[in-house]
Write an enzyme that holds these catalytic residues in place. Structure first.
Site, mmCIF file in Angstrom:
data_model
loop_
_atom_site.group_PDB
_atom_site.id
_atom_site.type_symbol
_atom_site.label_atom_id
_atom_site.label_comp_id
_atom_site.label_asym_id
_atom_site.label_seq_id
_atom_site.Cartn_x
_atom_site.Cartn_y
_atom_site.Cartn_z
ATOM 1 N N GLN B 211 -25.348 0.360 38.038
ATOM 2 C CA GLN B 211 -25.221 -0.267 36.722
ATOM 3 C C GLN B 211 -23.804 -0.152 36.176
ATOM 4 O O GLN B 211 -23.548 -0.567 35.046
ATOM 5 C CB GLN B 211 -26.223 0.357 35.725
ATOM 6 C CG GLN B 211 -27.688 0.187 36.121
ATOM 7 C CD GLN B 211 -28.189 -1.260 35.967
ATOM 8 O OE1 GLN B 211 -27.590 -2.079 35.267
ATOM 9 N NE2 GLN B 211 -29.291 -1.565 36.653
ATOM 10 N N CYS B 374 -38.459 1.376 36.976
ATOM 11 C CA CYS B 374 -38.234 2.307 38.092
ATOM 12 C C CYS B 374 -37.594 3.604 37.615
ATOM 13 O O CYS B 374 -36.750 4.188 38.320
ATOM 14 C CB CYS B 374 -37.368 1.678 39.179
ATOM 15 S SG CYS B 374 -38.125 0.229 39.905
HETATM 16 C C1 LIG Z 1 -29.400 2.756 38.343
HETATM 17 C C2 LIG Z 1 -29.974 2.098 39.552
HETATM 18 N N1 LIG Z 1 -29.991 2.755 40.727
HETATM 19 C C3 LIG Z 1 -30.492 2.202 41.854
HETATM 20 C C4 LIG Z 1 -31.034 0.949 41.846
HETATM 21 C C5 LIG Z 1 -31.589 0.399 43.126
HETATM 22 O O1 LIG Z 1 -30.903 -0.750 43.536
HETATM 23 P P1 LIG Z 1 -31.555 -1.728 44.638
HETATM 24 O O2 LIG Z 1 -32.947 -1.961 44.234
HETATM 25 O O3 LIG Z 1 -30.700 -2.927 44.604
HETATM 26 O O4 LIG Z 1 -31.454 -0.983 45.935
HETATM 27 C C6 LIG Z 1 -31.049 0.221 40.641
HETATM 28 C C7 LIG Z 1 -31.612 -1.142 40.528
HETATM 29 O O5 LIG Z 1 -32.730 -1.459 40.869
HETATM 30 C C8 LIG Z 1 -30.513 0.818 39.475
HETATM 31 O O6 LIG Z 1 -30.504 0.160 38.309
#
Ligand SMILES: Cc1ncc(COP(=O)(O)O)c(C=O)c1O
Ligand SMILES: Cc1ncc(COP(=O)(O)O)c(C=O)c1O
Lengths: 145, 417, 417, 145
Positions: B211, B374
């Protein structure tokens, strides 16, 4: 407005005044279901006696659709035989997968037909099914005991 | 500033904004925290790769293989420039999730006597702000190794509480893995002091920059972290590509995570030795077109200027927070002003579940995210079942905020709260 | 047949064939064993996803998220149809390499009492034909668990020698992981008997279908294997996407490999439980556009008909092998006829190193691969430093073979052999 | 033809008749280098005495470019001081990264300038450098002893 097909008056009523939303301390089966993608959680107690659903009670957090749907389901199941109850769950599942093409049989689903519009909103089907699936799970466990 | 940076002009570069949404509305995309939209130049770069240069990199003597390799390695150089990193420190993964798992598994795979090995009683430090992707891999590593997982708590505003830093980061600490900016609350974590404390005990610092890297200038040398991860799809890039950055002296001593073709030095039936970074961590035919697409996205961001991007988002967040302050029955979760926070605004409307809020907004063409984002442990800590989250990026402007605010009013009317 | 299946017509669907190569030649692409070219419909499908439906799947209540989810899950259904699998058995990874590592790590992560756990003294069986991607992950698993890695030897033609099957697959055997078709020699491995022996001792069978799934009809139910892996980029699909197929009853009892968002059932600061397959194995925002692109590739193949594809390649291989038989000083490595072999032809020219052969062919617009083809142990076994490999696909025809043969002649003249 | 800029006569000569391709049993340092992407392997022995390269010998497998280049390099290094030898390696590395824009200094690189054309073929640069890098490694080890 498209939204009105989702949020029927009946649904908003059940949402504001949910039925059987207070866990009955006695039960023949208790289940806990979650909807991991949105965080909705529900605990549901079922009492079965002589193959008939004596009581359904629940508690949990969730959106208007999941709360109203669970309220409608609990009310509908009480007094039904296991067999009829499961058939009712199946009828509801089928309505949910109808993509807006079915209106549901009011004789079977009663207030449940108000949820027919949910089937046009794929992301909300899981919300509508949460309580019904929890009931099915608990009823089968009770039946098996 | 305003005149230089024009979201309305920027939107013209993004084909998706031509789409008509529910109710005949234009798209008000406020879900870039989940994934960003893609400018035409990114789509063109991917297509161009397939139409002119497609071949397996590093594996052929023929012209297409040469060109594919130079496109792919050129993309790596662009990413290195973006992060102020050495070229060989940039590893292409499929996502931040893979990058973070790769680091955790590399620790788990380390031989007992290595700097990376984790023993029972060792400590892994995270925070209550973490996305599942920077929490569960460490939980699993702790379980596999017998290490202890501990975490920074947060305060009422959703800021990391540093008061117990000396109890958390001790001689037993091996890794500290923190988010740079919360994907739920927008809080930016002041990592300087924590990085210092981490290095003081000889531990390694992993930064989840998912982010942050898309939103403000990241300089890995200045940050002083040891590893960093982010996803291309949140930074105007394609899906299926992520970045794992690590200090070269560390990478070349780490056990690889995925094994297979192109990451080896030598192989027999019973044994294999590893190439140096970045190849060591890029087993198999890589996501070549996606790397090239991500490089195009980074070029797009560089042309806007990351400082301009950050300034734009800060201003827009300030504007939005002011509007929110005037709304009855609407509560912003997290910092209420635009200081040390990014352009992610989580809120709740009394009496309406986030999922229902999202549904009403959708009817007005407004795309937000609802739920636990999440970050379920964070939700539990805040005593919430979820929030509605609006997140801004380069193509958003005040008109989008205005649409959001008036749709929130409609939601309140609809649900009679 | 010939009239129905027209490579010249097919080439018109692939933009890259408009390219002019070194020496002003047309592209004779004989490197599909490394990666295939992509038809326009695949590029359009990816672009269409980004331009009309892009959003994070399974995570939003808004229209784009709904559409993205339905595109992504629709792609899964297409792949399930292609393999005759259940929809929930199809897992999107980034590549076959990731798929194979995922299985190996899942074994490694299994609790001691599980069906998947591997103990010291247990056995893992591979073969001398394996690509590094189906060898090194098992070497590493053996090292981590104390299991023993054993392998099927090959005979002079490069076929698997089954005579020691009972010594290799015993009560101690936990996994048998084999390639379906050698990427170097083209030999198709007759797996029926081996699958039977594997199941007879209660072990699990993993099939590396990288070189088979793109080329002939795969029916997972008929094959009776337990896991299968292949890469999209070798099957007309985009880079950055692979398939892991597994039997549902196994998948839902396996430990996940990558952890993070969207693969969970519930999460606290210290613990997490897992969703069912396929989500259990798809942590993070997935490679959505690539899944959609791969589905378009599969539709393209289905429209040609996999049986027609197989027939075409068999005929073309037969034609090529006949031509090769007439060449002096050129030696085909592996089966010399087109029976039980795929359309990969490895050869050596006496007195010219493969790398130099490839260089001369490149001058005539012919793209082949040279070297050990990520099967170094096989090369050592065959006593070779490498081979030159021509591999065919739907867009190749006899004119390509003719170009190859005459360029081989030129190479011999150039190097005076 | 473009190929001729890669395969100069001198190179093909060295390829057919490689110099010093027989490992000298006595050496001050021995190294083994591989080119993992194509499988080329080389073992190279260096003997240094009083800061001067006394002998270079090698054995290995590889393409014409890597064989010829190693042959050229070995011949060139013998008799040079460590310092001059390393400077020569650097001059050659620089030529290889010149993308076809440099021809190389014949006074410094002698037959090595025949490899200038390799710099236009990115995939072959590693082939040309294999022997030179092995020599550099071995020379530095000898120097350090
Ligand atoms: C703070 C943060 N970390 C990790 C992720 C994981 O990213 P991705 O799902 O693209 O692997 C996200 C987004 O989903 C996130 O916002
Ligand atoms: C037989 C075989 N297995 C595995 C792989 C690995 O596939 P990828 O590199 O796409 O992960 C390949 C191709 O490189 C292959 O040919």
């Amino acid at each position: 407005m498209e939204l009105d097909s989702l949020y029927q008056e009946v649904i908003l009523d059940h949402y504001k005044h949910p039925q059987h939303k207070k866990l009955n301390p006695s039960y023949t089966a208790q289940v806990h279901h979650v909807n991991p993608s949105c965080g909705d959680e529900i605990t549901l107690n079922v009492s079965m006696k002589d193959g008939v659903v004596e009581s359904v009670s629940w508690d949990g957090v969730g959106c208007s659709i999941s709360q109203a749907s669970t309220s409608i389901a609990s009310d509908l199941m009480i007094g039904k035989t296991l067999e009829t109850a499961l058939a009712t769950v199946d009828a509801f599942s089928q309505l949910m997968s109808s993509k807006g093409n079915e209106t549901g049989d009011e004789n079977v689903l009663e207030d449940g037909v108000a949820l027919a519009g949910v089937s046009k909103f794929p992301a909300r089907i899981k919300c509508a099914l949460l309580g019904w699936m929890a009931f099915k799970d608990a009823a089968l466990q009770s039946g098996a005991n | 500033m305003k005149s230089m940076f024009s979201p309305a002009e920027i939107r013209k570069d993004f084909p998706i904004f031509a789409k008509t949404m529910r109710g005949g509305n234009r798209l008000v995309y406020l879900d870039s925290g989940a994934t960003s939209q893609k400018p035409r130049s990114v789509l063109d770069a991917e297509r161009n790769f397939y139409e002119l240069h497609n071949a397996a990199v590093h594996r052929g003597a023929h012209l297409l293989a040469e060109e594919a390799s130079s496109e792919y390695e050129g993309a790596r150089a662009v990413l290195a420039g973006f992060l102020n990193a050495e070229v060989d420190e940039v590893i292409f993964t499929k996502s931040a999730t893979e990058s973070l798992n790769a680091i955790a598994y590399s620790f788990g795979n380390a031989p007992a006597n290595s700097k990376f090995s984790i023993k029972p009683g060792d400590r892994i430090v995270v925070s209550e702000l973490e996305h599942h992707a920077n929490l569960i891999p460490w939980q699993q590593l702790a379980k596999r190794t017998g290490a202890e997982l501990v975490w920074f708590p947060i305060d009422g505003e959703g800021r990391i509480d540093l008061s117990k830093i000396d109890e958390l980061i001790t001689e037993r600490t091996k890794v500290v893995a923190l988010t740079h900016q919360s994907n739920v609350l927008g809080t930016i974590v002041p990592i300087e002091k924590i990085v210092e404390a981490t290095h003081a005990v000889g531990a390694l610092f992993v930064l989840d920059a998912c982010q942050s890297a898309p939103h403000f200038k990241i300089d890995v040398k200045k940050l002083g972290v040891d590893f960093l991860a982010f996803s291309g799809h949140k930074a105007l890039g394609p899906t299926g590509i992520g970045i794992l950055w690590g200090r070269l002296d560390l990478l070349n001593h780490m056990e690889p995570f995925l094994t297979g073709g192109s990451m080896i030095e030598s192989v027999t039936m019973t044994d294999a030795t590893w190439a140096k970074a970045p190849k060591r961590f890029e087993a198999g035919v890589p996501n070549m077109a996606q790397a090239v697409g991500l490089a195009a996205a980074i070029k797009y961001l560089d042309a806007l200027g990351m400082d301009n991007v950050a300034k734009h988002e800060k201003d827009l967040t300030g504007y939005a927070l002011n509007q929110f302050a005037n709304l009855d029955g609407v509560n912003v979760i997290g910092p209420k002003n635009n200081i040390d926070r990014g352009s992610v605004i989580s809120f709740e409307i009394t009496g309406i579940h986030p999922h229902d809020v999202g549904q009403v907004l959708d009817q007005y063409g407004i795309a937000v995210r609802t739920g636990h984002h999440c970050a379920w442990p964070l939700m539990r800590k805040l005593g919430l079942v979820g929030t509605t989250r609006a997140s801004f990026y380069v193509y958003n402007d005040e008109s989008d905020v205005d649409s959001l605010i008036s749709a929130i009013d409609e939601a309140k009317k609809y649900f009679k709260v």
